[in-house]
Design a protein around this motif. Sequence first.
Motif, mmCIF file in Angstrom:
data_model
loop_
_atom_site.group_PDB
_atom_site.id
_atom_site.type_symbol
_atom_site.label_atom_id
_atom_site.label_comp_id
_atom_site.label_asym_id
_atom_site.label_seq_id
_atom_site.Cartn_x
_atom_site.Cartn_y
_atom_site.Cartn_z
ATOM 1 N N LYS A 1 0.949 -1.353 -0.007
ATOM 2 C CA LYS A 1 -0.037 -0.086 0.120
ATOM 3 C C LYS A 1 0.816 1.258 -0.024
ATOM 4 O O LYS A 1 1.915 1.257 0.576
ATOM 5 C CB LYS A 1 -1.073 0.052 1.127
ATOM 6 C CG LYS A 1 -1.666 -1.067 1.019
ATOM 7 C CD LYS A 1 -2.891 -1.120 2.260
ATOM 8 C CE LYS A 1 -2.252 -1.695 3.509
ATOM 9 N NZ LYS A 1 -2.773 -2.668 4.172
ATOM 10 N N GLY A 2 0.411 2.153 -0.756
ATOM 11 C CA GLY A 2 1.184 3.635 -0.928
ATOM 12 C C GLY A 2 2.257 3.654 -1.966
ATOM 13 O O GLY A 2 2.819 4.631 -2.271
ATOM 14 N N LEU A 3 2.306 2.307 -2.591
ATOM 15 C CA LEU A 3 3.448 2.384 -3.555
ATOM 16 C C LEU A 3 2.645 2.520 -5.106
ATOM 17 O O LEU A 3 1.634 1.938 -5.208
ATOM 18 C CB LEU A 3 4.016 1.037 -3.438
ATOM 19 C CG LEU A 3 5.010 0.695 -2.475
ATOM 20 C CD1 LEU A 3 5.801 -0.664 -2.584
ATOM 21 C CD2 LEU A 3 5.991 1.742 -2.220
ATOM 22 N N ASN A 4 3.428 3.096 -5.986
ATOM 23 C CA ASN A 4 2.887 3.501 -7.354
ATOM 24 C C ASN A 4 3.642 2.518 -8.384
ATOM 25 O O ASN A 4 4.613 2.298 -7.913
ATOM 26 C CB ASN A 4 2.715 4.779 -7.634
ATOM 27 C CG ASN A 4 1.677 5.599 -6.823
ATOM 28 O OD1 ASN A 4 0.674 5.149 -6.535
ATOM 29 N ND2 ASN A 4 2.072 6.563 -6.451
ATOM 30 N N CYS A 5 2.894 2.354 -9.345
ATOM 31 C CA CYS A 5 3.485 1.617 -10.455
ATOM 32 C C CYS A 5 4.867 2.173 -10.707
ATOM 33 O O CYS A 5 4.893 3.463 -10.976
ATOM 34 C CB CYS A 5 2.610 1.653 -11.782
ATOM 35 S SG CYS A 5 3.031 0.960 -13.306
ATOM 36 N N PRO A 6 5.800 1.388 -11.332
ATOM 37 C CA PRO A 6 5.918 -0.166 -11.160
ATOM 38 C C PRO A 6 6.257 -0.741 -9.898
ATOM 39 O O PRO A 6 6.557 -2.013 -9.684
ATOM 40 C CB PRO A 6 6.810 -0.441 -12.400
ATOM 41 C CG PRO A 6 7.891 0.735 -11.876
ATOM 42 C CD PRO A 6 7.279 1.941 -11.503
ATOM 43 N N LEU A 7 6.416 0.022 -8.698
ATOM 44 C CA LEU A 7 7.076 -0.546 -7.722
ATOM 45 C C LEU A 7 6.047 -1.991 -7.113
ATOM 46 O O LEU A 7 6.691 -3.113 -6.620
ATOM 47 C CB LEU A 7 7.013 0.361 -6.332
ATOM 48 C CG LEU A 7 8.378 1.455 -6.712
ATOM 49 C CD1 LEU A 7 8.339 2.235 -5.645
ATOM 50 C CD2 LEU A 7 9.730 0.631 -6.687
ATOM 51 N N PRO A 8 4.893 -1.972 -7.093
ATOM 52 C CA PRO A 8 4.160 -3.194 -6.567
ATOM 53 C C PRO A 8 4.716 -4.217 -7.378
ATOM 54 O O PRO A 8 4.778 -5.510 -6.718
ATOM 55 C CB PRO A 8 2.728 -2.969 -6.738
ATOM 56 C CG PRO A 8 2.597 -1.397 -6.701
ATOM 57 C CD PRO A 8 3.696 -0.864 -7.213
ATOM 58 N N VAL A 9 4.873 -4.277 -8.608
ATOM 59 C CA VAL A 9 4.883 -5.333 -9.385
ATOM 60 C C VAL A 9 6.464 -5.768 -9.111
ATOM 61 O O VAL A 9 6.791 -7.003 -8.716
ATOM 62 C CB VAL A 9 4.651 -5.280 -10.805
ATOM 63 C CG1 VAL A 9 5.405 -6.352 -11.644
ATOM 64 C CG2 VAL A 9 3.230 -5.280 -11.175
ATOM 65 N N LEU A 10 7.265 -4.770 -9.149
ATOM 66 C CA LEU A 10 8.791 -5.214 -9.184
ATOM 67 C C LEU A 10 8.984 -5.780 -7.475
ATOM 68 O O LEU A 10 9.797 -6.945 -7.258
ATOM 69 C CB LEU A 10 9.769 -3.884 -9.040
ATOM 70 C CG LEU A 10 9.561 -3.214 -10.473
ATOM 71 C CD1 LEU A 10 10.402 -2.021 -10.590
ATOM 72 C CD2 LEU A 10 10.352 -4.284 -11.643
ATOM 73 N N LYS A 11 8.148 -5.409 -6.475
ATOM 74 C CA LYS A 11 8.535 -5.709 -5.232
ATOM 75 C C LYS A 11 7.886 -7.267 -4.798
ATOM 76 O O LYS A 11 8.499 -8.012 -4.358
ATOM 77 C CB LYS A 11 8.038 -5.028 -4.136
ATOM 78 C CG LYS A 11 8.909 -3.726 -3.961
ATOM 79 C CD LYS A 11 8.519 -2.848 -2.836
ATOM 80 C CE LYS A 11 9.544 -1.734 -2.500
ATOM 81 N NZ LYS A 11 10.591 -2.102 -1.777
ATOM 82 N N ALA A 12 6.987 -7.223 -5.857
ATOM 83 C CA ALA A 12 6.011 -8.756 -5.865
ATOM 84 C C ALA A 12 7.143 -9.662 -6.229
ATOM 85 O O ALA A 12 7.260 -10.762 -5.918
ATOM 86 C CB ALA A 12 4.622 -8.574 -6.230
#
Length: 85
Positions: A16-27
């Motif tokens: 939560k609080g992260l914007n594209c592309p960070l959620p995918v990169l971290k996942a």
Amino acid sequence: MLENKASKHDAVYDLKGLNCPLPVLKAKKRLAAMQPGSRLWLETTDPLAVIDIPAFCADSGHQLIETASVSGGHRFLVERGEQQS
């Protein structure tokens, strides 16, 4: 119909609080460290995650088990696939 095989043992990754592309990169990084067949809940607030997470799963060989809209965002249950990419 959604499968409800979610276990209380499934890990939760707060993105939560992260914007594209960070959620995918971290996942991607988190799933890479998990065993095939393991499941991970991704919790996001980025509106683009509803497009990005399913596309990431399809491209990476992971299975999107369940998606849910929650207050302020979305949850995705992802099962780690065999493929590493």
